[in-house]
Scaffold this active site. Structure first.
Site, short mmCIF file in Angstrom:
data_model
loop_
_atom_site.label_atom_id
_atom_site.label_comp_id
_atom_site.label_asym_id
_atom_site.label_seq_id
_atom_site.Cartn_x
_atom_site.Cartn_y
_atom_site.Cartn_z
CB CYS A 86 -2.39 -5.38 26.99
SG CYS A 86 -1.29 -4.29 26.10
CB CYS A 91 1.35 -3.22 28.01
SG CYS A 91 0.93 -4.93 27.83
CE LYS A 94 4.56 -2.26 31.32
NZ LYS A 94 4.73 -3.66 31.65
CE1 TYR A 228 5.20 -7.66 33.22
CE2 TYR A 228 5.36 -10.03 33.50
CZ TYR A 228 4.72 -8.94 32.98
OH TYR A 228 3.60 -9.10 32.21
CD GLU A 232 6.95 -4.03 34.06
OE1 GLU A 232 7.59 -4.32 33.03
OE2 GLU A 232 5.71 -4.13 34.13
CG HIS A 497 29.69 6.49 17.82
ND1 HIS A 497 29.81 5.87 19.04
CD2 HIS A 497 30.47 7.58 17.87
CE1 HIS A 497 30.66 6.57 19.77
NE2 HIS A 497 31.07 7.61 19.10
CD GLU A 502 28.22 2.92 19.60
OE1 GLU A 502 28.97 2.73 18.64
OE2 GLU A 502 28.13 4.03 20.17
#
Lengths: 522, 521
Positions: A86, A91, A94, A228, A232, A497, A502
């Site tokens: 990671c 992670c 990346k 992935y 990515e 909002h 939302e």
């Protein structure tokens, strides 16, 4: 800091090193040495996210803990420090390179918002890579400091079992050490897989172990794979302006919702990533000018294709780092097909006091936060009197492609497979992020769907969100779904909002209704 | 689109207009149309709440009309259909906030390898025109939506004639009478000008004007401590304008005060000037056109003075009830606030007259609550529903440069309701990963969760200060709505690397006294 550095440097000196020649005689010393029967209450093999979390938790509970970690350089010679995949090759670098790529798009937005930026703006790989690498190095250091602060012993040695309570560690120079422990946790993770039978693959190709540590731009890149990791990497390479091609044999993002996966690749294709679908590489050759010539089979046309690239990146899966552990010496069982370690719900292997967590374990999601939580809970069970098991259900995750894809719970396919088409209701919407309007960005792939049971109150089974900041959006909903949220409760939740998140609480159109799911107005 | 435009232009022609002179005779005509009344539902005010209510009622098959009229601001600013949010609130605000954020991201970009020559100048005209064009497209969209759902729209200023009849006055003075079985008042509010400050009305602007300025406001004084004041000051600073906030007392009254302090601390460290404990006493125009503002500094007792290009009042809002002739219908308002009094069904003192949104006493002034209240009201009136709007645990986000999202109770409220001993607060100072490479200061990136102390520690409130706070907070609002406990939060797996995962990693309680700074990853 200087004092800390001295303390860390001195660490090796405080233990008994032996040369390989006398290793046989060390055994007794290791057992008899310190307090009690073993050197340590807990020995963790592997200093990645899961292993470090487990070690630190155990230390905090007052136990004597050691971590051994050793990074075997990649076939291209890339090596890195403490922290595991990671931090070093996953992670963290990346996400930072993803952020660099996102900034490219935002710079193109900026003139529409009044900023007088001369376009186009060139990108300098060296500068980005150096900044990312410096950050990773600071994290390596931070992990060492944390272990030191919590009095966890750290050994930079390659570990292999001697017996079920003893591990031999071999340092870079060949020096050996024996470490014994009451409990042992295996958390060695995995490494990228190279394809087995493609000429030139290992010789000329790189993997995700290398891409983040390149000093020079990879240039025109072929990414092979549909994971992935593949998408990515291809996403950020395209985003910083490199000519990038993804070659995939079959479907993208296997295991993820396939409608969402299609939208992810559709978005990438519309933003410049090239896709070679239904193709498999057969050969990589280096041309006299240094470029790589790749030959592939196109299974749709049956013809052979060929192209030249500066870099070929394999992202065709990962293999668990179990081979050098001598697991057979301890009697730890692995899956014959995957070589991953088999564990029960308490993370225990076939040997009751040996545990395994993280990517090295069969059937676990390969995610940092699950490894961290599993490691921490394991330590609490071993030394904190807890009986809480790790719950691997409804684990959220996000794919950091240029348009991010966040999800938690079941895919639509899985929900239908488990409950039947008639018992599943899917609410969905194509929405346009407010920020896309001013620069006139295309929002064709901004899409959200919620998979529910059809029967009231319509328990939420899964949420799938494709759009900016999907990771930030998805996390909170993962809590809601963990709490057993129903569609009715989602509808009772007031929106914030104007946000993209939302849109989730405004989902009113079901797929079954056949109505247009495009959000209009605000 | 052309056919639609023609249809919309023709809309006015299909109804009976009367001149003021014969208005007295219209009454009967209005009543006699279909059934007893012209409409099943008449909505006064075409903002978020009113439009949502009207569209929902129309979808339930009822005959619905909306009347909307924008009284120009004292500076002459006017706009189209859609209300505050669309025209002079959330939408232009968020877009200008985004413009300001881009300024920071452009400064980040070189650290990420992008060769952008610094500094990059900002052109207000270009930004404002783009924002205004988007708002105009939304105005149009709302008209199309009403048309599609067969809701009649009248661009008239409404006042009650009696409890079932409203008189509408168009721009040219033409009048129309509209009667309805049910009437919903959703006229919202407008910015308040201070009453006794010389030059305030003459030279000052408000949030009704700022988004519609064609030219840059230049050096700006924002007076007020509301979220409107801080958001405006935030984006003005962010696009490079010299901006000062003058506040009498505390920022963001009603919000968690620890969070509010961090919000203003962040703004101050990014260039917004603050004049605290000060109140303006006079605004004068100097011969060169600049505005000279005089103020009292209540801390020192001295008078201060400064010159600005623009003075923006953000000292509160007043409900738009004065021209409604509410007394003709018998609708009660609060004597102190002039807001309309309603019960839990949104009914006023007149049972068939309702009110929703900012015009109502004691409601959060938020678009999504007005929308939901309007929709639920229509469903109760015409859809056989009995579901009431739940105004509890409404999430919101303040779009200051560092965004502040929250849901549920503030720490102060939680302690006031449950007592210090029964409340546990978990908190963390974290550093967004994206801040590391450009070396951004993360001193104010902070999250806290307010829980009951007793296991399983029900979550009472969540407060998040950091990038994308709105996106982060929404999902947790669902969790808290579902009765999430601290235990369940801890059982939720994080998404790495994000800022939102900091919420599910909250392990340090304030009570413990431990350092809440997140280390490592």
């Amino acid at each position: 800091m200087a004092a800390m550095a001295a303390a860390l440097r001195g660490l090796g000196g405080r233990f008994r090193w032996r040369t390989p020649a006398v290793a046989g005689g060390v055994r007794g010393a290791a057992q008899g040495a310190v307090a009690g029967q073993w050197d340590y209450d807990l020995l963790v093999i592997g200093g990645g996210s899961g292993g470090l979390a487990c070690a630190k938790e155990a230390a905090q509970l007052g136990r004597k803990v050691a971590v051994v970690d050793y990074v075997e350089p990649s076939p291209r010679g890339t090596r890195w420090g403490l922290g595991g995949t990671c931090v070093n090759v996953g992670c963290i670098p990346k996400k930072l390179m993803h952020q660099a790529a996102l900034l490219g798009g935002l710079i193109r937005d900026a003139p529409h918002y009044g900023w007088e930026v001369a376009q186009p703006v060139p990108h300098d790989w060296r500068k980005m890579a150096e900044a990312v690498q410096n950050h990773v190095k600071s994290l390596n250091w931070g992990h060492r400091v944390q272990l030191h602060d919590r009095k966890v012993k750290y050994f930079n040695v390659k570990a292999g079992f001697v017996d079920e309570h003893t591990v031999r560690g071999v340092a870079k120079g060949g020096k050996e050490i024996l470490l014994s422990a009451d409990h042992i946790v295996i958390a060695t993770g995995g490494r990228p897989r190279y394809p087995a039978h493609i000429e030139g693959a290992l010789e000329y190709g790189i993997t995700s172990d290398d891409i983040f540590w390149l000093k020079e731009s990879p240039g025109k890149t072929l990414v092979v794979g549909a994971s992935y990791v593949a998408l990515e990497c291809a996403g950020f390479l395209t985003g910083i302006g490199l000519d990038t091609t993804v070659m995939m044999r079959s479907i993208p993002l296997r295991g993820f919702d396939q409608q969402m996966s299609s939208l992810v690749t559709e978005h990438m294709a519309s933003h410049g990533t090239r896709f070679l679908r239904g193709c498999t590489p057969s050969q990589v050759r280096r041309l006299p000018d240094g470029q790589l010539q790749v030959t592939w089979e196109d299974h749709t046309t049956g013809k052979e294709g060929t192209g030249t690239f500066n870099t070929v990146l394999w992202a065709v899966g990962r293999v668990p780092d179990t081979r050098s552990l001598n697991l057979e010496k301890a009697g730890v069982d692995t899956s014959p097909s995957t070589q991953k370690i088999l564990v029960d719900s308490r993370e225990a292997t076939s040997v009751p006091h040996i545990y395994a967590i993280g990517d090295v374990v069969e059937g676990r999601p390969e995610l940092t936060p699950t490894a961290v939580m599993a490691g921490r809970l394991l330590a609490q069970r071993l030394f904190g009197g807890s009986s809480d098991l790790m719950d691997y259900d409804k684990v959220p995750t996000t794919v950091f492609t240029p348009l991010e894809y966040g999800c938690v719970g079941l895919s639509e396919e899985e929900a239908v497979a488990r409950h039947g088409q008639e018992r599943v209701e899917v609410y969905h919407a194509h929405y346009k992020p407010l920020e896309f309007t001013v620069p006139g960005r295309d929002a064709s792939q901004c899409y959200v769907k919620m998979v529910c049971l059809r029967e009231p109150p319509q328990l939420v089974l899964g949420l799938h969100f494709l759009g900016p900041n999907a990771g930030e959006v998805t996390q909170g909903f993962a809590l809601g779904i963990k709490c057993g949220a129903s569609y009715v409760q989602v509808m009772q939740t007031v929106g914030i909002h104007p946000t993209c998140s939302e849109e989730v609480v405004k989902l009113r159109i079901s797929k079954r209704s056949g109505l247009d799911p495009t959000v209009t107005g605000c």
